[in-house]
Design an enzyme around this catalytic site. Sequence first.
Site, PDB file in Angstrom:
ATOM      1  N   CYS A   8       1.156  -1.169  -0.345  1.00  0.00           N
ATOM      2  CA  CYS A   8      -0.120  -0.120   0.298  1.00  0.00           C
ATOM      3  C   CYS A   8       1.195   1.174   0.175  1.00  0.00           C
ATOM      4  CB  CYS A   8      -0.522  -0.434   1.330  1.00  0.00           C
ATOM      5  SG  CYS A   8      -1.917  -1.737   1.475  1.00  0.00           S
TER       6      CYS A   8
ATOM      7  N   ARG B 175       1.501   1.474  -5.990  1.00  0.00           N
ATOM      8  CA  ARG B 175       1.890   0.355  -4.515  1.00  0.00           C
ATOM      9  C   ARG B 175       0.250  -0.392  -4.747  1.00  0.00           C
ATOM     10  NH1 ARG B 175       5.924   0.718  -2.601  1.00  0.00           N
ATOM     11  NH2 ARG B 175       5.714  -0.315  -0.633  1.00  0.00           N
TER      12      ARG B 175
ATOM     13  N   TRP C 276      -3.666  -1.613  -0.906  1.00  0.00           N
ATOM     14  CA  TRP C 276      -3.230  -2.858  -2.381  1.00  0.00           C
ATOM     15  C   TRP C 276      -4.492  -3.623  -1.087  1.00  0.00           C
ATOM     16  CZ3 TRP C 276      -3.070  -4.386  -6.991  1.00  0.00           C
ATOM     17  CH2 TRP C 276      -3.020  -5.767  -6.812  1.00  0.00           C
TER      18      TRP C 276
ATOM     19  N   ASN D 207       0.689   0.353   5.841  1.00  0.00           N
ATOM     20  CA  ASN D 207       1.197  -0.378   4.735  1.00  0.00           C
ATOM     21  C   ASN D 207       1.331  -1.819   5.689  1.00  0.00           C
ATOM     22  OD1 ASN D 207       2.319  -2.224   2.374  1.00  0.00           O
ATOM     23  ND2 ASN D 207       4.115  -0.181   2.646  1.00  0.00           N
ATOM     24  N   GLY D 208       1.154  -3.211   5.650  1.00  0.00           N
ATOM     25  CA  GLY D 208       1.653  -4.658   6.171  1.00  0.00           C
ATOM     26  C   GLY D 208       0.405  -5.528   6.352  1.00  0.00           C
TER      27      GLY D 208
ATOM     28  N   GLU E  21       7.667 -20.922 -20.317  1.00  0.00           N
ATOM     29  CA  GLU E  21       7.481 -18.895 -20.677  1.00  0.00           C
ATOM     30  C   GLU E  21       8.728 -18.360 -20.885  1.00  0.00           C
ATOM     31  OE1 GLU E  21       5.020 -17.506 -18.460  1.00  0.00           O
ATOM     32  OE2 GLU E  21       6.213 -15.661 -16.988  1.00  0.00           O
TER      33      GLU E  21
ATOM     34  N   LYS F 204       8.315 -15.141 -22.578  1.00  0.00           N
ATOM     35  CA  LYS F 204       9.151 -13.889 -22.304  1.00  0.00           C
ATOM     36  C   LYS F 204       9.642 -13.151 -23.003  1.00  0.00           C
ATOM     37  CE  LYS F 204       6.962 -12.851 -18.609  1.00  0.00           C
ATOM     38  NZ  LYS F 204       6.136 -13.884 -18.758  1.00  0.00           N
TER      39      LYS F 204
ATOM     40  N   GLU G  26       7.208 -12.071 -25.976  1.00  0.00           N
ATOM     41  CA  GLU G  26       6.023 -10.427 -26.000  1.00  0.00           C
ATOM     42  C   GLU G  26       7.109  -9.020 -25.523  1.00  0.00           C
ATOM     43  OE1 GLU G  26       4.029 -11.097 -21.818  1.00  0.00           O
ATOM     44  OE2 GLU G  26       4.649 -12.472 -21.094  1.00  0.00           O
TER      45      GLU G  26
ATOM     46  N   HIS H 252      11.236 -34.418 -33.808  1.00  0.00           N
ATOM     47  CA  HIS H 252       9.853 -34.836 -34.047  1.00  0.00           C
ATOM     48  C   HIS H 252       9.936 -33.483 -34.590  1.00  0.00           C
ATOM     49  CE1 HIS H 252       8.995 -38.700 -32.307  1.00  0.00           C
ATOM     50  NE2 HIS H 252       9.184 -38.196 -30.825  1.00  0.00           N
TER      51      HIS H 252
ATOM     52  N   LYS I 120      -2.149  -4.642 -20.173  1.00  0.00           N
ATOM     53  CA  LYS I 120      -1.760  -5.969 -18.669  1.00  0.00           C
ATOM     54  C   LYS I 120      -2.540  -6.811 -18.123  1.00  0.00           C
ATOM     55  CE  LYS I 120       1.009  -6.725 -15.176  1.00  0.00           C
ATOM     56  NZ  LYS I 120       1.639  -7.924 -15.602  1.00  0.00           N
TER      57      LYS I 120
HETATM   58  C1  AGP Z   1       2.134 -12.492 -19.290  1.00  0.00           C
HETATM   59  O1  AGP Z   1       3.655 -11.826 -19.533  1.00  0.00           O
HETATM   60  C2  AGP Z   1       1.252 -11.424 -20.558  1.00  0.00           C
HETATM   61  N1  AGP Z   1       1.060 -10.066 -20.002  1.00  0.00           N
HETATM   62  C3  AGP Z   1       0.441 -12.589 -20.490  1.00  0.00           C
HETATM   63  O2  AGP Z   1       0.578 -13.599 -21.656  1.00  0.00           O
HETATM   64  C4  AGP Z   1      -0.702 -12.658 -19.083  1.00  0.00           C
HETATM   65  O3  AGP Z   1       0.059 -13.117 -18.324  1.00  0.00           O
HETATM   66  C5  AGP Z   1      -2.460 -12.848 -19.686  1.00  0.00           C
HETATM   67  O4  AGP Z   1      -2.722 -12.460 -19.758  1.00  0.00           O
HETATM   68  C6  AGP Z   1      -3.371 -13.723 -18.437  1.00  0.00           C
HETATM   69  O5  AGP Z   1      -3.552 -12.760 -17.675  1.00  0.00           O
HETATM   70  P1  AGP Z   1      -4.357 -12.496 -16.249  1.00  0.00           P
HETATM   71  O6  AGP Z   1      -2.906 -13.834 -15.273  1.00  0.00           O
HETATM   72  O7  AGP Z   1      -4.376 -11.578 -15.462  1.00  0.00           O
HETATM   73  O8  AGP Z   1      -5.141 -13.432 -16.826  1.00  0.00           O
END
Ligand code: AGP
Length: 614
Positions: free
Chosen positions: A2, A27, A74, A100-101, A487, A491, A494, A510, A609
């Site tokens: 927070c 935060r 938060w 905050n905590g 993953e 990373k 993206e 394969h 996001k």
């Molecule tokens: C991950 O780095 C991406 N930003 C994206 O794949 C994300 O994980 C996906 O959109 C799912 O989002 P969420 O976890 O908020 O549901």
Amino acid sequence: MCGIVGYVGDRKAFPILVNGLKRLEYRGYDSSGVALSQNGEITLFKKQGMVKEMEDHALEHDTSGSSGIAHTRWATHGEPSDENSHPHLSNSGNLVLVHNGIIENYQSLKKLLLDKGYTFQSETDTEILVNLIQYVQEQESCELRKAVRLALTQVVGAYAICIYDKSYPEDIVVAKLGSPLVIGLGVNEKFIGSDATPFLEYTKEVIYLEDGEMASVSATEDLDIRLIDTNKEVDGKIHQLEMDLESIEKGGYDYFMMKEIYEQPRAIYDTFRGRLLADKGMIKMSGLEEYSDRFRTADRIIITACGTSWHSALVAEYLFEEFARVPVEVEYGSEFRYRNPIIRKNDIIIAISQSGETADTLAAIKMAKKAGALVFGICNVPGSTISREAHAGAYTHAGPEIGVASTKAFTSQITVLTMMALELGKIRGEFSTSEYRALLRELSVIPKKIETVLESIDLIEDIATQYKDATNALYLGRGVNFPIALEGALKLKEISYIHAEGYPAAEMKHGPIALIDENMPVFVVAPNNGHYEKLVSNVQEVKARSGKVIAVVTKGDTEIRNAADHVIEIPETLEALTPLLTVVPLQLLSYFIAVMRGCDVDRPRNLAKSVTVE
Ligand code: AGP
């Protein structure tokens, strides 16, 4: 996480407090509030939603006053709501506090206060604290600072607090343990913040409180800093701030993503907090306990998610089947919602989502609920839509994740899923107490081991310089590290826009092996666990075709070290826990490559996001 702000001086406090909160919204931003001192009384404005909404509400009233405290939340205890927002008043109405905590022993403190006739308006641990301070002040007939000190000696947890008595509004008491708090030294005025961003334009002279310290903050008096446990006076070190506003928000890092990669140890500790009791050989997860019978008798667990959260679901498949021996299926939310799947009443659906707002995942669980299945949510945003739609759940306590590329939320998700798999295994009688306790002990030291991995940052940056111009990349892993290969590839693509694919290493023969040449970097996740010998062969296959191999290996590895072009070491740990370590070098590699390619790491092109649309 927070954000807290305080001001005492000659200026009008309200604009300083509100603008300070806006700078701390990174935060936490689910609700906010301000307490102003007006004519010896406390005027409180607090509201769920962004700071702007609280500001607009307050501006319809008298916002005068030259001292006050403020908070942007938060949520950890108690969903986002007007009542749960800070600041919180004590029962007497004389004391007001922001925090905050997390107060871990708030339940036992609440019981003590209820027995003394105290009442509570919110579900927060913070309201317990302000009333405990009132209780101590009344019992000891002492001034506020001593009451705060004595009360905090009864508290277990983390805190950064501001509190004042309406009769002495020019004297704000602050205290710190585990959460940040900084004091800005102005001329006949002082500022308080979770970091220095709220008051950067007023003063560059600051004192950072250390853990276990408290202080009385008044406009004209010198800061009086004491140790909470002994009341011994402490000389605070004055720092001259050099950083600008933006770099302070990022904690001095260039991008939120790097800050969040480094926050992973703390995020995992916070996700453990109150749940992983390794010394007692216990895990306490209220959401799981509430439905333990359903989980005990479940025929199947279906985990649905998108993107990085889908990768943590894949890790969970290995963990649940390994520890709890319960069949698991992993589904993309976008596929599951339209496939007309067979969902039985005895199924359990786990939905994983950092934002808690992803449209495909939300639609998937609504469908599952209609079919009568139990839905368990794992989200990072308290009060988010998915967390409210689920019957039960467990929050990751990673704090706000600002970078679009998910990092600390991912490892926090795996932390929750690991604790669930272990607890389910115990509920279903799948392992002995000694095995269980050994797993808990090793899990509890993972944050420290992540810190060890982070020490390889210079090596990782150097490797990144050699592959920043690649046009393609292949990521390979086996078993519980196959999802980590996926993953790592996500990373890279993206944030650096390099095409990358993750594959089970055995699948190379394969098809993907046709891609291998001297221009193809191959990242191999190869800790010295179950599949090690086969991964050695995979590395040799790539080298035999002039591919470049960057391998994540266990410290002390020699076989892969001799064959690969580069190795990044992780500390030894149990195979099931390796994903929490092996993902970190891949996060850092993608970060450095993206920065070297001039990409906007925190806001990659075409991405958001939270994907709240189909
Ligand atoms: C991950 O780095 C991406 N930003 C994206 O794949 C994300 O994980 C996906 O959109 C799912 O989002 P969420 O976890 O908020 O549901």
